[in-house]
Design a protein around this motif. Sequence first.
Motif, PDB file in Angstrom:
ATOM      1  N   ILE A   1       0.832  -1.212   0.000  1.00 44.58           N
ATOM      2  CA  ILE A   1       0.000   0.000   0.000  1.00 44.58           C
ATOM      3  C   ILE A   1       0.865   1.260   0.000  1.00 44.58           C
ATOM      4  CG2 ILE A   1      -0.252   0.168   2.528  1.00 44.58           C
ATOM      5  CD1 ILE A   1      -3.155   1.114   1.946  1.00 44.58           C
ATOM      6  N   TYR A   2       2.042   1.197   0.607  1.00 42.33           N
ATOM      7  CA  TYR A   2       2.941   2.359   0.573  1.00 42.33           C
ATOM      8  C   TYR A   2       3.449   2.597  -0.854  1.00 42.33           C
ATOM      9  CZ  TYR A   2       2.973   2.724   5.650  1.00 42.33           C
ATOM     10  OH  TYR A   2       2.607   2.896   6.957  1.00 42.33           O
ATOM     11  N   ARG A   3       3.701   1.520  -1.566  1.00 42.57           N
ATOM     12  CA  ARG A   3       4.105   1.660  -2.966  1.00 42.57           C
ATOM     13  C   ARG A   3       2.973   2.258  -3.802  1.00 42.57           C
ATOM     14  NH1 ARG A   3       7.406  -4.071  -3.444  1.00 42.57           N
ATOM     15  NH2 ARG A   3       9.502  -3.186  -3.145  1.00 42.57           N
ATOM     16  N   LYS A   4       1.749   1.884  -3.495  1.00 41.29           N
ATOM     17  CA  LYS A   4       0.604   2.448  -4.213  1.00 41.29           C
ATOM     18  C   LYS A   4       0.460   3.936  -3.912  1.00 41.29           C
ATOM     19  CE  LYS A   4      -2.221  -1.748  -4.564  1.00 41.29           C
ATOM     20  NZ  LYS A   4      -3.492  -2.409  -4.161  1.00 41.29           N
ATOM     21  N   ILE A   5       0.683   4.302  -2.652  1.00 37.30           N
ATOM     22  CA  ILE A   5       0.601   5.723  -2.284  1.00 37.30           C
ATOM     23  C   ILE A   5       1.659   6.526  -3.042  1.00 37.30           C
ATOM     24  CG2 ILE A   5       0.913   7.386  -0.410  1.00 37.30           C
ATOM     25  CD1 ILE A   5      -0.221   5.268   1.492  1.00 37.30           C
ATOM     26  N   ALA A   6       2.889   6.043  -3.034  1.00 34.88           N
ATOM     27  CA  ALA A   6       3.980   6.742  -3.725  1.00 34.88           C
ATOM     28  C   ALA A   6       3.684   6.866  -5.213  1.00 34.88           C
ATOM     29  CB  ALA A   6       5.294   6.013  -3.492  1.00 34.88           C
ATOM     30  N   SER A   7       3.144   5.788  -5.801  1.00 34.02           N
ATOM     31  CA  SER A   7       2.821   5.791  -7.222  1.00 34.02           C
ATOM     32  C   SER A   7       1.694   6.778  -7.536  1.00 34.02           C
ATOM     33  CB  SER A   7       2.415   4.382  -7.666  1.00 34.02           C
ATOM     34  OG  SER A   7       2.020   4.380  -9.016  1.00 34.02           O
ATOM     35  N   SER A   8       0.700   6.870  -6.638  1.00 33.06           N
ATOM     36  CA  SER A   8      -0.442   7.755  -6.869  1.00 33.06           C
ATOM     37  C   SER A   8      -0.052   9.229  -6.841  1.00 33.06           C
ATOM     38  CB  SER A   8      -1.530   7.498  -5.818  1.00 33.06           C
ATOM     39  OG  SER A   8      -1.120   7.964  -4.542  1.00 33.06           O
ATOM     40  N   LEU A   9       1.082   9.541  -6.223  1.00 33.17           N
ATOM     41  CA  LEU A   9       1.518  10.941  -6.118  1.00 33.17           C
ATOM     42  C   LEU A   9       2.203  11.437  -7.381  1.00 33.17           C
ATOM     43  CD1 LEU A   9       2.969  10.837  -2.482  1.00 33.17           C
ATOM     44  CD2 LEU A   9       0.678  11.503  -3.207  1.00 33.17           C
ATOM     45  N   ASN A  10       2.510  10.527  -8.300  1.00 34.10           N
ATOM     46  CA  ASN A  10       3.170  10.908  -9.554  1.00 34.10           C
ATOM     47  C   ASN A  10       2.125  11.321 -10.594  1.00 34.10           C
ATOM     48  OD1 ASN A  10       5.986  10.403  -8.909  1.00 34.10           O
ATOM     49  ND2 ASN A  10       5.421   8.254  -8.821  1.00 34.10           N
ATOM     50  N   VAL A  11       1.533  12.484 -10.402  1.00 33.07           N
ATOM     51  CA  VAL A  11       0.505  12.968 -11.315  1.00 33.07           C
ATOM     52  C   VAL A  11       0.953  14.290 -11.929  1.00 33.07           C
ATOM     53  CG1 VAL A  11      -1.399  11.826 -10.118  1.00 33.07           C
ATOM     54  CG2 VAL A  11      -0.712  14.130  -9.422  1.00 33.07           C
TER      55      VAL A  11
ATOM     56  N   LEU B   1       3.899  16.930  -2.198  1.00 33.17           N
ATOM     57  CA  LEU B   1       3.883  15.628  -2.884  1.00 33.17           C
ATOM     58  C   LEU B   1       5.286  15.041  -2.962  1.00 33.17           C
ATOM     59  CD1 LEU B   1       1.441  16.303  -5.880  1.00 33.17           C
ATOM     60  CD2 LEU B   1       0.950  15.084  -3.772  1.00 33.17           C
ATOM     61  N   SER B   2       6.237  15.887  -3.325  1.00 32.56           N
ATOM     62  CA  SER B   2       7.621  15.439  -3.442  1.00 32.56           C
ATOM     63  C   SER B   2       8.164  14.977  -2.094  1.00 32.56           C
ATOM     64  CB  SER B   2       8.482  16.574  -4.006  1.00 32.56           C
ATOM     65  OG  SER B   2       9.840  16.205  -4.060  1.00 32.56           O
ATOM     66  N   GLU B   3       7.868  15.726  -1.047  1.00 32.80           N
ATOM     67  CA  GLU B   3       8.355  15.368   0.296  1.00 32.80           C
ATOM     68  C   GLU B   3       7.762  14.045   0.767  1.00 32.80           C
ATOM     69  OE1 GLU B   3       7.288  18.769   2.578  1.00 32.80           O
ATOM     70  OE2 GLU B   3       9.111  19.903   2.051  1.00 32.80           O
ATOM     71  N   LEU B   4       6.488  13.806   0.484  1.00 31.68           N
ATOM     72  CA  LEU B   4       5.861  12.553   0.897  1.00 31.68           C
ATOM     73  C   LEU B   4       6.418  11.381   0.100  1.00 31.68           C
ATOM     74  CD1 LEU B   4       3.913  10.960   2.574  1.00 31.68           C
ATOM     75  CD2 LEU B   4       2.048  11.629   1.040  1.00 31.68           C
ATOM     76  N   ARG B   5       6.651  11.587  -1.192  1.00 29.04           N
ATOM     77  CA  ARG B   5       7.266  10.521  -1.999  1.00 29.04           C
ATOM     78  C   ARG B   5       8.645  10.173  -1.463  1.00 29.04           C
ATOM     79  NH1 ARG B   5       5.257  13.307  -6.607  1.00 29.04           N
ATOM     80  NH2 ARG B   5       7.318  14.231  -6.897  1.00 29.04           N
ATOM     81  N   THR B   6       9.417  11.205  -1.145  1.00 26.90           N
ATOM     82  CA  THR B   6      10.763  10.981  -0.608  1.00 26.90           C
ATOM     83  C   THR B   6      10.704  10.243   0.726  1.00 26.90           C
ATOM     84  OG1 THR B   6      11.575  13.002  -1.683  1.00 26.90           O
ATOM     85  CG2 THR B   6      12.888  12.126   0.131  1.00 26.90           C
ATOM     86  N   TYR B   7       9.769  10.641   1.578  1.00 24.56           N
ATOM     87  CA  TYR B   7       9.592   9.987   2.882  1.00 24.56           C
ATOM     88  C   TYR B   7       9.302   8.498   2.710  1.00 24.56           C
ATOM     89  CZ  TYR B   7       7.075   8.626   7.162  1.00 24.56           C
ATOM     90  OH  TYR B   7       6.636   7.971   8.285  1.00 24.56           O
ATOM     91  N   ILE B   8       8.379   8.175   1.805  1.00 25.97           N
ATOM     92  CA  ILE B   8       8.007   6.772   1.587  1.00 25.97           C
ATOM     93  C   ILE B   8       9.148   6.007   0.932  1.00 25.97           C
ATOM     94  CG2 ILE B   8       6.446   5.234   0.323  1.00 25.97           C
ATOM     95  CD1 ILE B   8       4.252   7.321   0.707  1.00 25.97           C
ATOM     96  N   ASP B   9       9.771   6.592  -0.091  1.00 28.50           N
ATOM     97  CA  ASP B   9      10.868   5.908  -0.791  1.00 28.50           C
ATOM     98  C   ASP B   9      12.040   5.639   0.148  1.00 28.50           C
ATOM     99  OD1 ASP B   9       9.425   5.938  -3.118  1.00 28.50           O
ATOM    100  OD2 ASP B   9      10.404   7.721  -3.946  1.00 28.50           O
ATOM    101  N   THR B  10      12.327   6.602   1.039  1.00 29.86           N
ATOM    102  CA  THR B  10      13.431   6.417   2.000  1.00 29.86           C
ATOM    103  C   THR B  10      13.116   5.277   2.963  1.00 29.86           C
ATOM    104  OG1 THR B  10      13.973   8.774   1.891  1.00 29.86           O
ATOM    105  CG2 THR B  10      14.790   7.546   3.791  1.00 29.86           C
ATOM    106  N   ARG B  11      11.890   5.200   3.411  1.00 32.66           N
ATOM    107  CA  ARG B  11      11.510   4.117   4.333  1.00 32.66           C
ATOM    108  C   ARG B  11      11.522   2.758   3.629  1.00 32.66           C
ATOM    109  NH1 ARG B  11       6.870   4.623   8.536  1.00 32.66           N
ATOM    110  NH2 ARG B  11       8.160   2.898   9.299  1.00 32.66           N
TER     111      ARG B  11
END
Length: 272
Positions: free
Chosen positions: A81-91, A255-265
């Motif tokens: 689900i975290y991968r889905k969240i990160a993917s959904s932010l790429n709009v 959006l960028s900060e949240l993607r970075t947060y998820i990708d780092t984790r």
Amino acid sequence: MINKARMKILIIAISLPIIVALLLEFNLIWRVETDNDWIGFYASYFGSIIGVYGVFEVMRIDQKKRQEERNDELFLNNLEIYRKIASSLNVKELDELKEEITKIKSEENWSMVDSSTKNKLKRIEGNLYDCNESDGLFYAIRGFLSSNLHEELKITLSSSGDEFNEPFEYEDVLNETLDEFTNAVLRNCNVELVYENLFEVSIEKNKFLESLEKNSYTKGYGDKIDAIYKKLSQIEKSKEWSDYISKRSLLFKQLSELRTYIDTRIEKVLSY
């Protein structure tokens, strides 16, 4: 973290006797007789304080470390689900994001997402209305029309008065007129999103005038179309447009900060 805690304890252990010695030397506190058992008492007393502090500091660090490990394990178990969240932010368009967030929140394991990620998504969702390509753009254009075309759009209105006030006339712009003018801009002018915050706005005067004549609230402004068109052509330089773009910039930063947060984790838990 543990090394830092040890360093703090070491600094305190070294500094405290020096501070006490200086206080004694300048008679700032009671004098201690060094030829009896008091010196042993003070040494034991301060040593106990340092020891207790050290124990609690190590316990705190250990507890924090265990909590981080539990959080990482929970994150790993719900990695999909975290991968889905990160993917959904790429709009490219923010109008797409609201639908994507709604889908994510309907996922079965949404309840397992950590509070930090949920709060970041909540802030993003709350800001969407002001800066997306539908509502946000509509009110940016409407605000521009209200602030800059009041003279061109105003009409004479009448107040019927009452038992206390005489009827009178005044000039103003109807809300319906502002709404329909805004819709005419959106429907008939080329407002193209090139990339995130880069818009290209082009207006064809004759086509715009033709659309105005089809609506009862915008009909009859043909004699002012040159002044209206000239001001509309400057919309990208206006404060209202600048505010809209600034809001979009802030949201894309979130959006960028949240993607970075998820990708780092994700990178962290997969490295174990």
